[in-house]
Design a protein around this motif. Structure first.
Motif, PDB file in Angstrom:
ATOM      1  N   LEU A 121      -4.116 -14.810   5.939  1.00 48.57           N
ATOM      2  CA  LEU A 121      -4.731 -14.298   7.157  1.00 48.57           C
ATOM      3  C   LEU A 121      -3.695 -13.661   8.079  1.00 48.57           C
ATOM      4  CD1 LEU A 121      -7.419 -14.130   8.737  1.00 48.57           C
ATOM      5  CD2 LEU A 121      -6.787 -16.306   9.802  1.00 48.57           C
ATOM      6  N   VAL A 122      -2.529 -14.268   8.159  1.00 53.37           N
ATOM      7  CA  VAL A 122      -1.466 -13.721   9.013  1.00 53.37           C
ATOM      8  C   VAL A 122      -1.047 -12.343   8.519  1.00 53.37           C
ATOM      9  CG1 VAL A 122       0.907 -14.056   9.801  1.00 53.37           C
ATOM     10  CG2 VAL A 122      -0.643 -16.013   9.650  1.00 53.37           C
ATOM     11  N   ALA A 123      -0.986 -12.181   7.195  1.00 55.15           N
ATOM     12  CA  ALA A 123      -0.621 -10.873   6.635  1.00 55.15           C
ATOM     13  C   ALA A 123      -1.674  -9.828   6.975  1.00 55.15           C
ATOM     14  CB  ALA A 123      -0.453 -10.988   5.121  1.00 55.15           C
ATOM     15  N   TRP A 124      -2.960 -10.209   6.911  1.00 54.93           N
ATOM     16  CA  TRP A 124      -4.024  -9.285   7.303  1.00 54.93           C
ATOM     17  C   TRP A 124      -3.851  -8.862   8.752  1.00 54.93           C
ATOM     18  CZ3 TRP A 124      -6.512  -6.459   4.209  1.00 54.93           C
ATOM     19  CH2 TRP A 124      -7.022  -6.919   2.996  1.00 54.93           C
ATOM     20  N   ALA A 125      -3.569  -9.818   9.623  1.00 51.60           N
ATOM     21  CA  ALA A 125      -3.412  -9.505  11.046  1.00 51.60           C
ATOM     22  C   ALA A 125      -2.240  -8.557  11.278  1.00 51.60           C
ATOM     23  CB  ALA A 125      -3.224 -10.796  11.844  1.00 51.60           C
ATOM     24  N   MET A 126      -1.139  -8.781  10.604  1.00 50.30           N
ATOM     25  CA  MET A 126       0.042  -7.948  10.791  1.00 50.30           C
ATOM     26  C   MET A 126      -0.179  -6.537  10.252  1.00 50.30           C
ATOM     27  SD  MET A 126       3.015 -10.738   9.889  1.00 50.30           S
ATOM     28  CE  MET A 126       4.357  -9.620  10.273  1.00 50.30           C
ATOM     29  N   VAL A 127      -0.851  -6.427   9.101  1.00 49.29           N
ATOM     30  CA  VAL A 127      -1.122  -5.104   8.528  1.00 49.29           C
ATOM     31  C   VAL A 127      -2.102  -4.327   9.401  1.00 49.29           C
ATOM     32  CG1 VAL A 127      -2.197  -3.917   6.586  1.00 49.29           C
ATOM     33  CG2 VAL A 127      -0.596  -5.786   6.166  1.00 49.29           C
ATOM     34  N   LEU A 128      -3.148  -5.007   9.864  1.00 49.04           N
ATOM     35  CA  LEU A 128      -4.153  -4.338  10.680  1.00 49.04           C
ATOM     36  C   LEU A 128      -3.618  -3.932  12.046  1.00 49.04           C
ATOM     37  CD1 LEU A 128      -7.188  -6.602   9.759  1.00 49.04           C
ATOM     38  CD2 LEU A 128      -6.931  -4.187   9.191  1.00 49.04           C
ATOM     39  N   MET A 129      -2.620  -4.653  12.554  1.00 51.81           N
ATOM     40  CA  MET A 129      -2.027  -4.271  13.832  1.00 51.81           C
ATOM     41  C   MET A 129      -1.353  -2.912  13.767  1.00 51.81           C
ATOM     42  SD  MET A 129      -0.455  -7.496  15.932  1.00 51.81           S
ATOM     43  CE  MET A 129       0.568  -8.104  14.597  1.00 51.81           C
ATOM     44  N   ILE A 130      -0.890  -2.528  12.579  1.00 53.61           N
ATOM     45  CA  ILE A 130      -0.272  -1.209  12.417  1.00 53.61           C
ATOM     46  C   ILE A 130      -1.299  -0.108  12.680  1.00 53.61           C
ATOM     47  CG2 ILE A 130       0.893   0.332  10.792  1.00 53.61           C
ATOM     48  CD1 ILE A 130       1.954  -2.146   9.373  1.00 53.61           C
ATOM     49  N   ALA A 131      -2.537  -0.351  12.255  1.00 59.82           N
ATOM     50  CA  ALA A 131      -3.584   0.658  12.411  1.00 59.82           C
ATOM     51  C   ALA A 131      -4.319   0.559  13.744  1.00 59.82           C
ATOM     52  CB  ALA A 131      -4.585   0.551  11.260  1.00 59.82           C
ATOM     53  N   PHE A 132      -4.575  -0.671  14.208  1.00 59.67           N
ATOM     54  CA  PHE A 132      -5.424  -0.855  15.388  1.00 59.67           C
ATOM     55  C   PHE A 132      -4.681  -1.454  16.581  1.00 59.67           C
ATOM     56  CE2 PHE A 132      -8.133  -1.262  11.600  1.00 59.67           C
ATOM     57  CZ  PHE A 132      -9.027  -0.230  11.830  1.00 59.67           C
ATOM     58  N   SER A 133      -3.364  -1.670  16.454  1.00 56.19           N
ATOM     59  CA  SER A 133      -2.533  -2.280  17.497  1.00 56.19           C
ATOM     60  C   SER A 133      -3.089  -3.656  17.872  1.00 56.19           C
ATOM     61  CB  SER A 133      -2.451  -1.364  18.734  1.00 56.19           C
ATOM     62  OG  SER A 133      -3.696  -1.294  19.394  1.00 56.19           O
ATOM     63  N   GLN A 134      -2.678  -4.189  19.006  1.00 54.69           N
ATOM     64  CA  GLN A 134      -3.145  -5.501  19.438  1.00 54.69           C
ATOM     65  C   GLN A 134      -4.477  -5.343  20.168  1.00 54.69           C
ATOM     66  OE1 GLN A 134       0.259  -7.074  21.667  1.00 54.69           O
ATOM     67  NE2 GLN A 134       0.601  -8.525  20.020  1.00 54.69           N
ATOM     68  N   SER A 135      -5.549  -5.738  19.502  1.00 53.17           N
ATOM     69  CA  SER A 135      -6.883  -5.596  20.088  1.00 53.17           C
ATOM     70  C   SER A 135      -7.818  -6.623  19.472  1.00 53.17           C
ATOM     71  CB  SER A 135      -7.422  -4.185  19.853  1.00 53.17           C
ATOM     72  OG  SER A 135      -7.590  -3.944  18.461  1.00 53.17           O
ATOM     73  N   SER A 136      -8.995  -6.745  20.086  1.00 56.06           N
ATOM     74  CA  SER A 136      -9.999  -7.669  19.555  1.00 56.06           C
ATOM     75  C   SER A 136     -10.473  -7.229  18.179  1.00 56.06           C
ATOM     76  CB  SER A 136     -11.188  -7.756  20.517  1.00 56.06           C
ATOM     77  OG  SER A 136     -10.787  -8.252  21.775  1.00 56.06           O
TER      78      SER A 136
END
Length: 261
Positions: A121-136
């Motif tokens: 799950l942490v890896a998903w969060a880190m990868v998705l932050m590249i595309a969507f930055s820090q957001s809900s």
């Protein structure tokens, strides 16, 4: 004969624990981990926590700010789990031996489930932050993808356990694929699927705290904010709210399970 089997099992167990001990020692040497210092620091950590990490009257000032964040986390976890369950059901029906449309669809579904399940799950969060930055949205998608792999596998195994007699009976009457799914497979497997769904909601509410720390959203962000400001009393109050919420969700889930199972 039995003595030989017992001796073989005992030797295998001894070999396993001996290998584990060697691996532990080698790991400690490579990482330069001080075992004595590690164990002695546990008592110091407990003393520090008892003296600093507890909610006080002043920390109650954060309640109006924390409760909306906590509610946001709960809703995000439930929404991500529900959407993931719909997608997982479709993948499970395509991948199960009982209901698969073709071998290729089954292989593809099982491959996707394995891929999503084995990415943390942490890896998903880190990868998705590249595309969507820090957001809900980042936190929501991380929980959704993390739930998708687990629920697909759980649903698939649940469908595989459905008795083949009812399926064959409907097939003998000329029932189509959709009739078999809605009249035989889902009625037999739905209670267990709901149980897995409730379990995933509980897990996601816990995991959403960590995701919130990474994505800057929800109750996890509140904890991270107060902790980094060295406001340990406020941070501990956030932990108390999280624990109470998880316990309440678990109590509700257990009651629902007792009704449906």
């Amino acid at each position: 004969m039995r003595a030989d089997i017992f001796t073989k099992r005992r030797n295998n167990h001894l070999l396993f624990f001996f290998s584990l001990a060697i691996l532990t020692v080698v790991s400690a040497l490579i990482t330069q981990y001080d075992v004595l210092k590690g164990f002695s620091s546990i008592a110091k950590a407990l003393i520090w926590g008892a003296g600093n990490f507890y909610p006080d009257l002043k920390s109650l000032r954060i309640v109006p700010d924390v409760l909306p964040k906590l509610w946001e986390t709960v809703l995000m976890s439930i929404a991500a789990t529900m959407v993931a369950s719909v997608l997982a059901l479709a993948l499970a029906l395509a991948g199960s031996r009982r209901t698969r449309i073709s071998s290729f669809c089954s292989f593809l579904s099982r491959g996707l489930a394995s891929l999503f399940r084995n990415i943390p799950l942490v890896a998903w969060a880190m990868v998705l932050m590249i595309a969507f930055s820090q957001s809900s949205l980042t936190g929501y998608l991380a929980l959704l993808f993390g739930s998708l792999g687990f629920l697909t596998r759980a649903f698939m195994e649940t469908i595989d356990e459905v008795s083949n007699n009812s399926i064959e009976a409907l097939q003998a009457t000329g029932a189509g694929y959709c009739h078999i799914i809605f009249q035989a497979v889902l009625p037999a497997s739905l209670p267990q699927m709901v149980s897995w769904l409730l379990f995933m909601i509980e897990t996601n509410i816990r995991d959403a705290t960590l995701v919130g720390v990474l994505t800057g959203t929800g109750i996890g962000f509140s904890f991270d904010l107060y902790y980094k400001r060295f406001d340990y009393h406020a941070a501990s109050l956030v932990v108390v709210f999280i624990v109470i919420t998880v316990i309440l969700i678990e109590v509700i889930s257990n009651k629902i399970r007792r009704v449906i199972l």
